[in-house]
Design an enzyme around this catalytic site. Structure first.
Site, PDB file in Angstrom:
ATOM      1  N   LYS A 218       0.752  -1.108   0.096  1.00 36.56           N
ATOM      2  CA  LYS A 218      -0.174   0.201  -0.020  1.00 36.56           C
ATOM      3  C   LYS A 218       0.914   1.220   0.145  1.00 36.56           C
ATOM      4  O   LYS A 218       0.662   2.173   0.734  1.00 36.56           O
ATOM      5  CB  LYS A 218      -1.075  -0.057   1.305  1.00 36.56           C
ATOM      6  CG  LYS A 218      -2.031   1.187   1.233  1.00 36.56           C
ATOM      7  CD  LYS A 218      -2.976   0.888   0.044  1.00 36.56           C
ATOM      8  CE  LYS A 218      -4.219   1.922   0.131  1.00 36.56           C
ATOM      9  NZ  LYS A 218      -4.945   1.886  -1.107  1.00 36.56           N
ATOM     10  N   ASP A 275      -5.200  -2.873  -2.364  1.00 35.58           N
ATOM     11  CA  ASP A 275      -6.767  -3.066  -2.739  1.00 35.58           C
ATOM     12  C   ASP A 275      -7.096  -3.530  -4.057  1.00 35.58           C
ATOM     13  O   ASP A 275      -7.823  -4.197  -4.281  1.00 35.58           O
ATOM     14  CB  ASP A 275      -7.334  -1.556  -2.381  1.00 35.58           C
ATOM     15  CG  ASP A 275      -6.452  -0.464  -2.682  1.00 35.58           C
ATOM     16  OD1 ASP A 275      -5.398  -0.713  -2.988  1.00 35.58           O
ATOM     17  OD2 ASP A 275      -7.248   0.620  -3.286  1.00 35.58           O
ATOM     18  N   ASP A 299      -2.465 -11.366   5.734  1.00 37.31           N
ATOM     19  CA  ASP A 299      -3.520 -12.070   6.503  1.00 37.31           C
ATOM     20  C   ASP A 299      -4.622 -11.931   5.826  1.00 37.31           C
ATOM     21  O   ASP A 299      -5.408 -12.968   5.687  1.00 37.31           O
ATOM     22  CB  ASP A 299      -3.399 -11.243   7.849  1.00 37.31           C
ATOM     23  CG  ASP A 299      -4.382 -11.917   9.008  1.00 37.31           C
ATOM     24  OD1 ASP A 299      -4.499 -12.977   8.678  1.00 37.31           O
ATOM     25  OD2 ASP A 299      -4.501 -11.296  10.040  1.00 37.31           O
TER      26      ASP A 299
END
Length: 413
Positions: A218, A275, A299
């Site tokens: 990210k 994302d 995760d």
């Protein structure tokens, strides 16, 4: 006998000691069934010349009941001594002290690579139209990021001190960034930890003849943590002559071979924003292969991918330190206490983690027998309740019954 490790790798005796944590809740059911399947495969593959010596290791509720500790030092010492272990799911203690036994084991043994292969087995009900297109191995950094556990409760003295410090640093805003009633968590991402997980992912991809490694981050928002992860990852990629970085000119060099002795193909390395990666894995799953990412991203991604192929009941996992020869393989689901001692749940995650363990030991023949038996059992629709309720014409079997069915079908053709 104990497994040893040196610069040449693992040295596995014919009867290796393997640490076994049965786990809590449904753990004893899935671990006993899984160990029976593993033992049968080893016996069939090697005609009785090899066998695993299971070494029970106390952790979780059983350890607390016996010793007053959730994870005794002796248990960690046994895991280190055996070098290789496998575990069922463990409960998370309520209250202070240890946050998570799973995280504690990973951190105490420095098992920096969480490795999660995700693929579909024919016949397993899945929520997507073409689950067979997803076949990825996720390498998740296991020791830092938000899972480092550096956080303070809102209103605590520690949180207030950190808030005061942060508000004293120029943020480019005209007002204080944080108020007194704010929980604070620190997200450390280091060059050392990043580079070793990326190096492990690329080495794995080359050894297994995989075609691509994707760095997931990210970094568009968190430029000095997630963004640094991306930059350091590309620095590691540049160390490998067989690697081609997406968008760069030039052919790969080198003459390395994969684990099967075949010439290693050029390996593409690219990156994706976290994302966007969720969309990509749903819309274009066959474009991805090996994924390497930070802890929290990994995760989320590993569980989301598992859902695409049928859920955590068929999702194996491993926690590995490739530099020290330490590994703990694990069922990736929870303890499901309401099903404890009912001999009901799907042992597939533990069994497939056992397959990973056998491959790690170099016992490929036994691993292949288990995969064959599991695949045939599913094809015959003799499955546990979680799968049977989603499959037309299925016969529901118990946890141990599913294990016996896998054993029965191991050698069939």
């Amino acid at each position: 006998m104990r497994i040893t490790f040196d610069e040449q790798g693992l040295h596995v005796p014919e009867h290796p000691d393997i640490a076994l944590i049965a786990g809590d809740g449904i753990g004893p059911d899935v671990s006993s069934t899984g160990c029976a399947v593993i033992d049968a495969a080893v016996k069939q593959a090697y005609g009785g010349t090899r066998a695993i010596a299971w070494v029970p290791v106390l952790a979780g509720e059983a350890a607390f009941a016996k010793t007053g500790e959730w994870l005794p030092k002796k248990s960690l010492d046994l895991l280190r001594a055996c070098r290789v272990g496998i575990k069922g799911p463990l409960t998370t203690p309520i209250g202070g002290g240890i946050r998570s036994l799973n995280v504690t084991i990973r951190q105490e043994l420095d098992l920096y690579a969480c490795v999660r292969p995700v693929k579909w087995y024919s016949g397993i009900p899945a929520p997507v139209k073409e689950p067979e297109k997803l076949d990825v191995v996720i390498f998740r950094e296991n020791t830092e990021d938000v899972y480092a556990g550096i956080e303070w409760k809102a209103g605590s003295k520690e949180a207030d001190k950190v808030i005061t410090l942060l508000n004293s640093i120029s943020t480019g805003t005209s007002h204080p960034l944080l108020s007194g009633q704010t929980g604070i968590g620190i997200k450390p991402i280091s060059e050392e930890a990043t580079k070793r997980i990326v190096r492990a992912a690329i080495s794995y991809a080359l050894q297994q003849g995989r075609r691509k490694v994707t760095i997931v981050h990210k970094g568009n928002i968190m430029k000095f943590t997630e963004g640094a992860f991306r930059d350091w990852a590309y620095e590691v990629a540049a160390e490998f002559p067989q690697v081609v970085i997406e968008g760069k000119q030039g052919a790969a060099e080198g003459s390395s071979t994969d684990r099967r002795g075949k010439p290693a193909q050029p390996l593409l390395v690219n990156d994706r924003i976290a994302d966007a990666m969720f969309q990509q894995l749903l819309l274009r799953p066959d474009e991805y292969d090996v994924i390497v990412t930070s802890n929290l991203n990994g995760d989320y991604l590993s569980d989301a991918c598992a859902a695409q192929v049928g859920g955590l009941g068929v999702a194996p996992g491993a926690n590995i330190n490739y530099e020290r020869g330490l590994a703990v393989f694990e069922a990736t689901h929870g303890t499901a206490p309401k099903y404890a001692d009912l001999d009901k749940v799907n042992p597939g995650s533990f069994i497939l983690s056992g397959v990973m363990m056998l491959e790690h030991l170099g016992w490929q023949e036994a691993a292949e027998l288990i995969v064959h038996g599991l695949t045939r059992a599913i094809a015959n629709k003799n499955v546990t309740y979680d799968l049977a309720r989603q499959m037309d014409g299925a016969t529901e079997v118990s946890c141990s019954g599913f294990g016996r069915e896998i054993i029965r079908l191991m050698g069939s053709r």
